[in-house]
Each structure stands twice: as C-alpha cells, then as structure tokens.
Design a protein around this motif. Structure first.
Motif, short mmCIF file in Angstrom:
data_model
loop_
_atom_site.label_atom_id
_atom_site.label_comp_id
_atom_site.label_asym_id
_atom_site.label_seq_id
_atom_site.Cartn_x
_atom_site.Cartn_y
_atom_site.Cartn_z
N ARG A 1 0.92 -1.32 -0.07
CA ARG A 1 0.08 0.03 0.12
C ARG A 1 0.66 1.11 0.00
O ARG A 1 0.48 2.33 -0.45
N ARG A 2 1.79 1.07 0.65
CA ARG A 2 2.73 2.72 0.69
C ARG A 2 4.29 2.03 0.94
O ARG A 2 4.56 1.18 1.75
N VAL A 3 5.20 2.88 0.53
CA VAL A 3 6.50 2.66 0.61
C VAL A 3 7.08 3.98 1.03
O VAL A 3 7.03 5.11 0.44
N ARG B 1 12.66 3.55 5.52
CA ARG B 1 12.83 2.00 5.29
C ARG B 1 11.46 1.20 5.68
O ARG B 1 11.46 0.00 5.98
N ARG B 2 10.43 1.82 5.34
CA ARG B 2 9.18 1.26 5.79
C ARG B 2 8.07 0.85 4.57
O ARG B 2 7.85 1.70 3.62
N LEU B 3 7.51 -0.33 4.83
CA LEU B 3 6.47 -0.77 3.89
C LEU B 3 4.99 -0.97 4.69
O LEU B 3 5.04 -1.21 5.80
N VAL B 4 4.19 -0.53 3.94
CA VAL B 4 2.72 -0.54 4.70
C VAL B 4 1.78 -1.64 4.01
O VAL B 4 1.67 -1.24 2.77
N ILE B 5 1.31 -2.43 4.80
CA ILE B 5 0.07 -3.45 4.25
C ILE B 5 -1.06 -3.23 5.15
O ILE B 5 -0.89 -3.02 6.46
N HIS B 6 -2.30 -3.62 4.51
CA HIS B 6 -3.32 -3.44 5.18
C HIS B 6 -3.61 -5.05 5.59
O HIS B 6 -3.50 -5.89 5.00
N THR B 7 -4.54 -5.17 6.80
CA THR B 7 -4.92 -6.24 7.51
C THR B 7 -6.32 -6.21 7.95
O THR B 7 -6.57 -5.14 8.63
N GLU C 1 -5.61 5.64 10.55
CA GLU C 1 -6.54 6.57 9.94
C GLU C 1 -6.52 6.97 8.60
O GLU C 1 -7.39 7.21 7.89
N GLU C 2 -5.40 7.34 8.22
CA GLU C 2 -5.12 7.82 6.82
C GLU C 2 -5.27 6.79 5.92
O GLU C 2 -5.75 6.98 4.93
N GLU C 3 -4.58 5.68 6.33
CA GLU C 3 -4.85 4.58 5.27
C GLU C 3 -6.28 4.14 5.27
O GLU C 3 -7.00 3.71 4.18
N TRP C 4 -7.36 4.11 6.23
CA TRP C 4 -8.70 3.97 6.03
C TRP C 4 -9.51 4.95 5.36
O TRP C 4 -10.33 4.62 4.75
N THR C 5 -9.12 6.15 5.47
CA THR C 5 -9.78 7.20 4.85
C THR C 5 -9.30 7.00 3.21
O THR C 5 -10.29 7.51 2.17
N ARG C 6 -8.25 6.50 2.67
CA ARG C 6 -8.05 6.17 1.35
C ARG C 6 -8.92 4.95 0.90
O ARG C 6 -8.82 4.73 -0.41
N LEU C 7 -9.48 4.26 1.69
CA LEU C 7 -10.08 3.09 1.23
C LEU C 7 -11.47 3.34 0.42
O LEU C 7 -12.20 4.25 1.05
N SER C 8 -11.77 2.74 -0.46
CA SER C 8 -13.23 2.60 -1.25
C SER C 8 -14.16 2.07 -0.19
O SER C 8 -13.90 1.28 0.45
N GLU D 1 -13.29 -0.87 13.19
CA GLU D 1 -12.80 -1.34 14.38
C GLU D 1 -11.78 -2.48 14.17
O GLU D 1 -11.21 -2.93 15.15
N VAL D 2 -11.84 -3.47 13.09
CA VAL D 2 -11.11 -4.40 12.85
C VAL D 2 -9.81 -4.13 11.82
O VAL D 2 -9.30 -5.09 11.61
N PHE D 3 -10.03 -2.95 11.28
CA PHE D 3 -9.00 -2.49 10.34
C PHE D 3 -7.67 -2.31 11.05
O PHE D 3 -7.46 -1.79 11.89
N ALA D 4 -6.51 -2.92 10.60
CA ALA D 4 -5.24 -2.54 10.98
C ALA D 4 -4.32 -2.30 9.85
O ALA D 4 -4.41 -2.66 8.76
N VAL D 5 -2.93 -2.01 10.35
CA VAL D 5 -1.99 -1.52 9.25
C VAL D 5 -0.69 -2.57 9.84
O VAL D 5 -0.38 -2.44 10.96
N ILE D 6 0.10 -3.26 8.77
CA ILE D 6 1.26 -3.69 8.99
C ILE D 6 2.36 -2.91 8.64
O ILE D 6 2.30 -2.82 7.48
N SER D 7 3.10 -2.48 9.50
CA SER D 7 4.31 -1.53 9.25
C SER D 7 5.55 -2.45 9.36
O SER D 7 5.90 -2.87 10.48
#
Length: 213
Positions: A74-76, A81-87, A132-139, A172-178
C-alpha cells in the motif's frame, strides 16, 4: 551460431519490451541496484499493475512453521525503510505478527526476471495516525471487506456464511502492518550473467555485497 551481446545496437530495435526492461536494470553498481530496488517498491505501492504490487508475506506461525500469503503493498517510505500493508486485526497473520514481528517479503517481476527478498521487523498498528490515513483512502467497496462478521480463516459450514456484513463501519477491525526493512536481496536473471547482491543496514546506510547467483 553464437548469440550477439546484449548491448549490440543491431538487435535493439527487435527486442521485446520485457527484454528492454531487463537491460535497463543496473547490474554492476551496488549503489544503483539499491536505488533501483527501492524505486521498484515505490512503484509497486502506487501502481496496481506493477509486478511488485502483490508480494508474498511470510510470518512465523504459532506451530513454528513459516506461513505465507499474498498481500497488497500500500505504501513505501524509502527514507524510513518502511512498507505498509493492510490487514484485518482478527486474521491469523495479525496474531502472528503480534507474537513475533520478524517477517520476510518476496517480490517477483516476470518481465524483468527480477526477484527481491526483504527481511524486516513488523508491527501491527490499530490506532496510529497512519492507520486513520490508510482507512480514509479505502473505497467503500474495500471497506466492506472488514465488515464480514466472521473472523478470517475460521471454519464455516457453507461459503455463504461469510457473505453477510456487520452494521459497524469495519474500522474497528482494520489494521496496518508496518514493516521496517533491515535487509534485502536482489537477484536479476540475465543473459549476460545473473547478478545477486545483498544489502544490510549499517550506520552509514545500506551496505551492499555481491553474492554468487
């Protein structure tokens, strides 16, 4: 008959796009390879059609076995040195990362014949600003994935059991793997000789060394 060298200008016009892409990759300069690796990661996060958009994420399972699954990059952030993944925080991989954050990721580009492996330390984020930022970007369609009332991976009696949605927003169940990358390895399969290099984090930045392919 011997094949012409890859740099022969007479064959350049007849090369396929995939062959040209392979030739464009650096192969004798470690610093250039490190930059190219991060550039491809950035492209993978921003372009759904890019080969690096859907890597394999490996975690350490509760039974001691490595566990792999395909995820979406989702983001680099190369500077961090960070990668972002949704889960989904209810998923098995979320629990595995909570228990032991050591992970690896595998990227493969079939056109360029390029493999990139990364090792890093992952954190499961549920209330950070980036979440929060990643959640707002979701359709709205993507948010619906997190409204399924049954935990991912739970046994069900019928495939239709997972078709319903809970009334909550899904946040409430959305999370980010950093993932903070600590090491990566580049393997480029090329006609003129394969190239493999490993890059480890040092006080001065990425320290590269050649490896036998």
């Amino acid at each position: 008959m011997a094949c012409p060298p890859e740099s022969d200008p007479k064959t350049e016009a007849s090369r396929s796009p995939a062959a040209k892409e392979r030739l464009a990759l650096p192969h004798d300069d470690l610093d250039a390879i490190a930059s190219a690796a991060w550039a491809r990661l950035v492209r993978g996060a921003s372009d759904k059609r890019a080969a690096f958009n859907r890597p394999q994420l490996a975690t350490l399972g509760a039974q001691g076995w490595p566990e792999q699954r395909t995820v979406v990059l989702r983001r680099v952030d190369p500077a961090e040195r960070r990668l972002v993944i949704h889960t989904d925080r209810r998923s098995t991989k979320s629990g595995e990362i909570d228990a032991d954050g050591r992970v690896s990721l595998l990227f493969w580009d079939p056109r360029a014949l390029l493999q990139l492996r990364l090792w890093g330390q992952a954190r499961l984020l549920t209330s950070d600003a980036i979440v929060e930022e990643e959640w707002t970007r979701l359709s709205e369609l993507s948010r619906g994935i997190y409204r399924v009332p049954i935990n991912p991976g739970r046994p069900i009696t019928s495939p239709k059991d997972g078709d319903g949605q809970i009334a909550e927003s899904g946040r409430e169940v959305f999370a980010v793997i950093s993932v903070t990358v600590m090491r990566f390895e580049w393997l480029h399969l090329r006609k003129g000789g394969h190239r493999r290099a490993r890059f480890d984090l040092s006080a001065a930045g990425w320290e590269g060394r050649w490896l036998a392919p």
